[in-house]
Enzyme design. Sequence first.
Site, short mmCIF file in Angstrom:
data_model
loop_
_atom_site.label_atom_id
_atom_site.label_comp_id
_atom_site.label_asym_id
_atom_site.label_seq_id
_atom_site.Cartn_x
_atom_site.Cartn_y
_atom_site.Cartn_z
N SER A 9 -51.82 33.38 39.07
CA SER A 9 -52.46 32.73 40.21
C SER A 9 -53.39 33.72 40.90
CB SER A 9 -51.40 32.24 41.19
OG SER A 9 -50.80 33.38 41.80
N LYS A 10 -54.04 33.24 41.94
CA LYS A 10 -54.98 34.09 42.68
C LYS A 10 -54.32 35.39 43.14
CE LYS A 10 -58.56 31.16 44.39
NZ LYS A 10 -58.65 30.01 45.21
N ARG A 11 -53.10 35.22 43.55
CA ARG A 11 -52.30 36.36 44.00
C ARG A 11 -52.27 37.49 42.97
NH1 ARG A 11 -46.70 36.52 43.36
NH2 ARG A 11 -46.74 34.46 42.44
#
Length: 466
Positions: A238-240
């Site tokens: 994910s973006k994280r």
Amino acid sequence: MTVVTRFAPSPTGMLHVGGVRTALYSWLYARRMGGKFILRVEDTDRERSTDEAVRVILDGMAWLGLTADEGPFYQTQRFDRYRAVIAQMLAAGQAYHCYCTKEELEAVRAEQMARKEKPRYPGACRHGREPRAGVQPVVRFRNPAEGAVVVEDLVHGAVTFQNTELDDLIIARSDGTPTYNFCVVVDDMDMGVTHVIRGDDHLNNTPRQMNMLIALGATPPTYAHVPMILGPDGAKLSKRHGAVSVLQYEEEGYLPDALLNYLVRLGWAHGDQEVFTREEMIAAFDIKDVNKAASAFNPEKLLWLNQQHMMRAAPAALVPHLRAHLRRIGLDSEDQPFLEGIIVAQRERAKTMKEMALNSRFFFVERVDIDPKAAAKHLAGGGRDMLAKVRERLAALPQWTAEGVHGVLNDLAAALGAGLGKVAQPLRVAVTGTAVSPPIDVTLALLGRERTLARIEAALSMPVGD
Ligand code: GLU
């Protein structure tokens, strides 16, 4: 048979490393087989597609050097073709109008769920139903009622789907727009795609797509569904975890070859080789060797590979990258030998091209700002006297070369019975502004006599508390 592969991103989110790896595998396989690679933008979802996402796809592919032989094609420009195929399938009885209302279908669905059955279209319109006033029908594909579809997947092996498990898929919505799975089928057929390489989240769509291709008289392509990329913690990337637009890697100073090298190795191996040039990847890659287990993204390894590529690349090949990063901080030069010299001097000390540009600032600016801490440490005390001695000898140097500078500093150190560091540090601080730089002889050779002497002059006249 000429191999034809395609990369078919939906511009609904930013192209990130997962998509790039799919693109890379498709591109590599086409290159390896002497085939063709197509870029197709699947932009039929008008609500979720954005121009910005399209731009990232095109710029990202260009930056990565994953050049398409055909395309970009845009599905939104092919609606006439999709409508024609739908009309043809309706006429042939391979598709039919469905007048079931949303409410009816929801009620059926609720009953099926209550009976713990898999929710599916009950087939009310499959055998023909009169048009119903006020209901705009959808068009459904008449999926075979019996038998099985076997996907001979190059990554997963044979995967069997029973036709009884597959619904009669909607291929046109009530407003006449074609649906995603249908457009893919028409495109893969029209574009002569022989190998579909895509994320394994699409594996469940494949038997439906194959049934439609067969109905249309086309031979289904060979499929290879590649596994997901996970974050370092094992969760979906994910973006994280850095699942950001591919262009951010450019901004951060990664080399496209390093990113591609990193991604090719996620789920594929060739002996224990870690570092691959593009040519080596093409020569060694085979989609059949891709591992079916998901692999985790490791940012440290990507960074390590980036430096490996920086170390191995021809300096001239890195010049455009260095210049791009210099421009971002308001600096530039067209002096090719100077830029190549900086690259050779700096590349052991920087892991990214951005870092190299930032570390190289002192080569480009007119005057350096001297770090007060470095000045206090190396220019105070006897540092300034040492610098004055260095200046005198450097000014007399007949040939301004790294060897010449080296000789001056060595001779002075020997004459004074001092370590080379004592002689070189005040000089380093004076010309670079800091106590860390590439070897001082190389640094001075690149800076040139005039700039070096001017900076020493400036440092000598700078007030430093002793
Ligand atoms: N457009 C799809 C996606 O972005 C890919 C479809 C395909 O490769 O068939 O996930």
